[in-house]
Design an enzyme around this catalytic site. Structure first.
Site, PDB file in Angstrom:
ATOM      1  N   ASN A   1      -0.673  23.067   4.966  1.00 54.06           N
ATOM      2  CA  ASN A   1      -1.439  22.070   4.219  1.00 54.06           C
ATOM      3  C   ASN A   1      -0.595  20.910   3.733  1.00 54.06           C
ATOM      4  O   ASN A   1      -1.121  19.941   3.195  1.00 54.06           O
ATOM      5  CB  ASN A   1      -2.180  22.719   3.041  1.00 54.06           C
TER       6      ASN A   1
ATOM      7  N   ASP B   1     -12.401  24.951   8.817  1.00 55.81           N
ATOM      8  CA  ASP B   1     -12.926  26.266   8.478  1.00 55.81           C
ATOM      9  C   ASP B   1     -14.350  26.218   7.968  1.00 55.81           C
ATOM     10  O   ASP B   1     -14.748  25.301   7.268  1.00 55.81           O
ATOM     11  CB  ASP B   1     -12.058  26.896   7.389  1.00 55.81           C
TER      12      ASP B   1
HETATM   13  C1  UD1 Z   1      -7.620  21.728   0.929  1.00 55.33           C
HETATM   14  C2  UD1 Z   1      -7.008  22.709   1.884  1.00 55.33           C
HETATM   15  C3  UD1 Z   1      -7.653  24.069   1.762  1.00 55.33           C
HETATM   16  C4  UD1 Z   1      -7.651  24.507   0.329  1.00 55.33           C
HETATM   17  C5  UD1 Z   1      -8.277  23.441  -0.553  1.00 55.33           C
HETATM   18  C6  UD1 Z   1      -8.249  23.781  -2.031  1.00 55.33           C
HETATM   19  C7  UD1 Z   1      -6.400  21.389   3.824  1.00 55.33           C
HETATM   20  C8  UD1 Z   1      -6.715  21.028   5.233  1.00 55.33           C
HETATM   21  N1  UD1 Z   1      -7.218  22.245   3.244  1.00 55.33           N
HETATM   22  O1  UD1 Z   1      -8.947  21.537   1.368  1.00 55.33           O
HETATM   23  O2  UD1 Z   1      -6.944  24.998   2.545  1.00 55.33           O
HETATM   24  O3  UD1 Z   1      -8.434  25.674   0.252  1.00 55.33           O
HETATM   25  O4  UD1 Z   1      -7.584  22.223  -0.383  1.00 55.33           O
HETATM   26  O5  UD1 Z   1      -6.937  23.960  -2.464  1.00 55.33           O
HETATM   27  O6  UD1 Z   1      -5.454  20.939   3.235  1.00 55.33           O
HETATM   28  N2  UD1 Z   1     -15.419  18.027  -2.424  1.00 55.33           N
HETATM   29  C9  UD1 Z   1     -16.521  17.226  -2.533  1.00 55.33           C
HETATM   30  N3  UD1 Z   1     -16.440  15.937  -2.092  1.00 55.33           N
HETATM   31  C10 UD1 Z   1     -15.313  15.424  -1.540  1.00 55.33           C
HETATM   32  C11 UD1 Z   1     -14.187  16.250  -1.421  1.00 55.33           C
HETATM   33  C12 UD1 Z   1     -14.258  17.567  -1.871  1.00 55.33           C
HETATM   34  O7  UD1 Z   1     -17.547  17.638  -3.029  1.00 55.33           O
HETATM   35  O8  UD1 Z   1     -15.313  14.250  -1.149  1.00 55.33           O
HETATM   36  C13 UD1 Z   1     -15.489  19.429  -2.903  1.00 55.33           C
HETATM   37  C14 UD1 Z   1     -15.434  20.415  -1.747  1.00 55.33           C
HETATM   38  O9  UD1 Z   1     -16.693  20.639  -1.180  1.00 55.33           O
HETATM   39  C15 UD1 Z   1     -14.883  21.644  -2.454  1.00 55.33           C
HETATM   40  C16 UD1 Z   1     -13.927  21.050  -3.491  1.00 55.33           C
HETATM   41  O10 UD1 Z   1     -14.352  19.711  -3.683  1.00 55.33           O
HETATM   42  O11 UD1 Z   1     -15.895  22.341  -3.105  1.00 55.33           O
HETATM   43  C17 UD1 Z   1     -12.469  21.099  -3.118  1.00 55.33           C
HETATM   44  O12 UD1 Z   1     -12.251  20.441  -1.924  1.00 55.33           O
HETATM   45  P1  UD1 Z   1     -10.829  19.816  -1.534  1.00 55.33           P
HETATM   46  O13 UD1 Z   1      -9.830  20.095  -2.600  1.00 55.33           O
HETATM   47  O14 UD1 Z   1     -11.049  18.445  -1.065  1.00 55.33           O
HETATM   48  O15 UD1 Z   1     -10.409  20.726  -0.360  1.00 55.33           O
HETATM   49  P2  UD1 Z   1      -9.799  20.270   0.996  1.00 55.33           P
HETATM   50  O16 UD1 Z   1      -8.866  19.131   0.762  1.00 55.33           O
HETATM   51  O17 UD1 Z   1     -10.890  20.174   1.992  1.00 55.33           O
END
Ligand code: UD1
Length: 425
Positions: free
Chosen positions: A32, A125
């Site tokens: 990540n 995922d």
């Molecule tokens: C990253 C990691 C993942 C890890 C997660 C939390 C990568 C590729 N993946 O995922 O392995 O589990 O951080 O530590 O690095 N959300 C929204 N709107 C947005 C963005 C996010 O609603 O624009 C929500 C998502 O649906 C989720 C939460 O915020 O419920 C966290 O998401 P986020 O921290 O962005 O996770 P990723 O970056 O996708």
């Protein structure tokens, strides 16, 4: 050539349970983090190099994506060099992006650097809805025009970006990364409030700083970025993968084993190690890592996942698997991704007694699981099922090994070196 990850789509793991895992493992760079470092290299013309790169499938996918954007990417051992042209291409196509969520991380760098990005809506995922609204709204605050059309996020800023105050509704890792990598080249000052604090994000920020970016507050909830005109290529060593280190820590605790995890950063694993200590593990620091030893059946522990520094959502399958063979009942709450519990259906096939209600799982610990055929639904679920299989009676097969390949270099080989009976078929 770099070690090639095994990409056979229909491979499965075959595990004969019962071994106590004992020995030493070495943990490399974090998936990540490295994928985000690779995307950030787009911010400067010329050759950036990244060391401590893990031999995982996702690095190959990101390399292909960067090549598609016009970069020359060379992978030698654990060193990666990315030579970025003066004007990279702006379109990240669906066929590559769908394989990996982290593809979205090219969005910020491309808009900042060339004023336009078209990125297919990512796959990755199947663990929840994973919106992009914070990414899009944040880029709009920086002056970009952004919208979703025909399955692509399209962002334009022909006259460049302008610093802004952005407050995130949730400390999203991906959104903080995209906004930080866009703001480094914006005119003026940007603040990101309620920013993610993950070590991977700090690693990315440090790489950007060595490229010439001006960033303050990394690791805190408020990041301040003063835009600069241009960045230069840099060299960076990827931070250790705390989720893989955590996986080995759980493997030791679950199998009543004793594993020395070289490279593990205890300071990035505090809450997780506290939970393992509550479960009865003996945790000691070593000169270059952590040793986790368990001499009795684990005691059940309650856990709620939270953004860093809380207990990582990526470790959810492991805590549920451990609690399912622990002494006592427990409650595990998932606060980040709504669909991580998909894994529970598979774990139940091994006899685990888990009841899911909304984002809570209540678990009644039993003394032993029972081997059965199961299927990995994502990287961590796959690794979690393999750990569960280690404490199951008889043989378990875990289909969908390619999910695990996305995040764990040579997982079966490493397990075997610790004494597990695991093969790939
Ligand atoms: C990253 C990691 C993942 C890890 C997660 C939390 C990568 C590729 N993946 O995922 O392995 O589990 O951080 O530590 O690095 N959300 C929204 N709107 C947005 C963005 C996010 O609603 O624009 C929500 C998502 O649906 C989720 C939460 O915020 O419920 C966290 O998401 P986020 O921290 O962005 O996770 P990723 O970056 O996708």
């Amino acid at each position: 050539m770099a070690p090639q990850p095994n990409l056979q789509q229909n491979d499965r793991f075959r595990i004969h349970g019962g071994a106590r895992l004992v020995g030493e493992v070495h943990v490399g760079g974090a998936k990540n983090s490295v994928l985000k470092l690779m995307a950030a290299a787009l911010l400067a013309e010329g050759k950036s190099t990244i060391a401590n790169v893990p031999a995982i499938a996702d690095v190959e996918i990101m390399s292909d994506l960067l090549r598609r954007l016009g970069c020359t990417v060379i992978h030698e051992g654990s060193l990666l060099s990315i030579d970025v042209p003066k004007t990279p291409m702006h379109r990240a196509d669906y066929d590559l992006v769908r394989k990996m969520r982290a593809s979205i991380n090219v969005l910020g760098p491309l808009v900042a650097r060339i004023g336009r990005a078209e990125v297919a809506l990512p796959g990755g995922d199947a663990i929840g809805s994973r919106g992009l609204d914070f990414h899009i709204k944040g880029l709009e605050s920086l002056g970009a025009l952004a919208h979703v059309e025909h399955g692509y996020v399209i962002a334009e800023a022909p006259n460049g970006l302008t610093g802004a105050d952005i407050a995130l509704d949730f400390p999203s890792v991906g959104a903080t990364e995209n906004l930080m990598t866009a703001a480094v080249l914006a005119q003026g000052v940007t603040t990101i409030e309620n920013a993610a604090r993950e070590p991977d994000l700090v690693d990315l920020g440090e790489f950007l700083i060595s490229m010439g970016a001006k960033i303050e507050g990394l690791g805190s909830p408020v990041i301040t970025i003063t835009g600069v005109k241009e960045l230069r290529p840099a060299h960076h060593v990827t931070v250790t993968d705390r989720i893989i280190a955590g996986t080995w820590a759980f493997a030791a605790a679950m199998t009543q084993g004793d594993i020395t995890i070289h490279g593990a950063r205890a300071d990035h694993m505090e809450v997780m190690l506290e939970k393992l200590a509550s479960a009865g593990a003996i945790i000691t620091s070593t000169s270059d890592g952590v040793r986790v030893k368990m001499e009795q059946r684990p005691t059940a522990v309650d856990v709620a996942t939270l953004p860093y520094p809380g207990f990582a959502t990526d470790l959810l399958p492991f805590i549920i698997a451990m609690n399912s063979i622990a002494d006592g009942d427990s409650l595990v709450t998932e606060n980040v991704f709504e669909s991580r519990f998909m894994f529970v259906n598979e774990l139940s096939r091994l006899g685990a007694q888990v009841h899911v209600d909304g984002h809570h799982a209540s678990i009644h610990g039993i003394t032993e699981l029972s081997g059965a055929p199961v299927e990995a639904t994502d990287i961590r679920a796959g690794a979690g099922l393999v750990l569960a299989a280690l404490v199951a009676d008889g043989v378990t097969t875990v289909d969908g090994a390619f999910h695990v390949d996305r995040g764990y270099p040579e997982f079966a080989e490493q397990l075997r070196a610790l004494g597990a009976d695991v093969t790939r078929e």
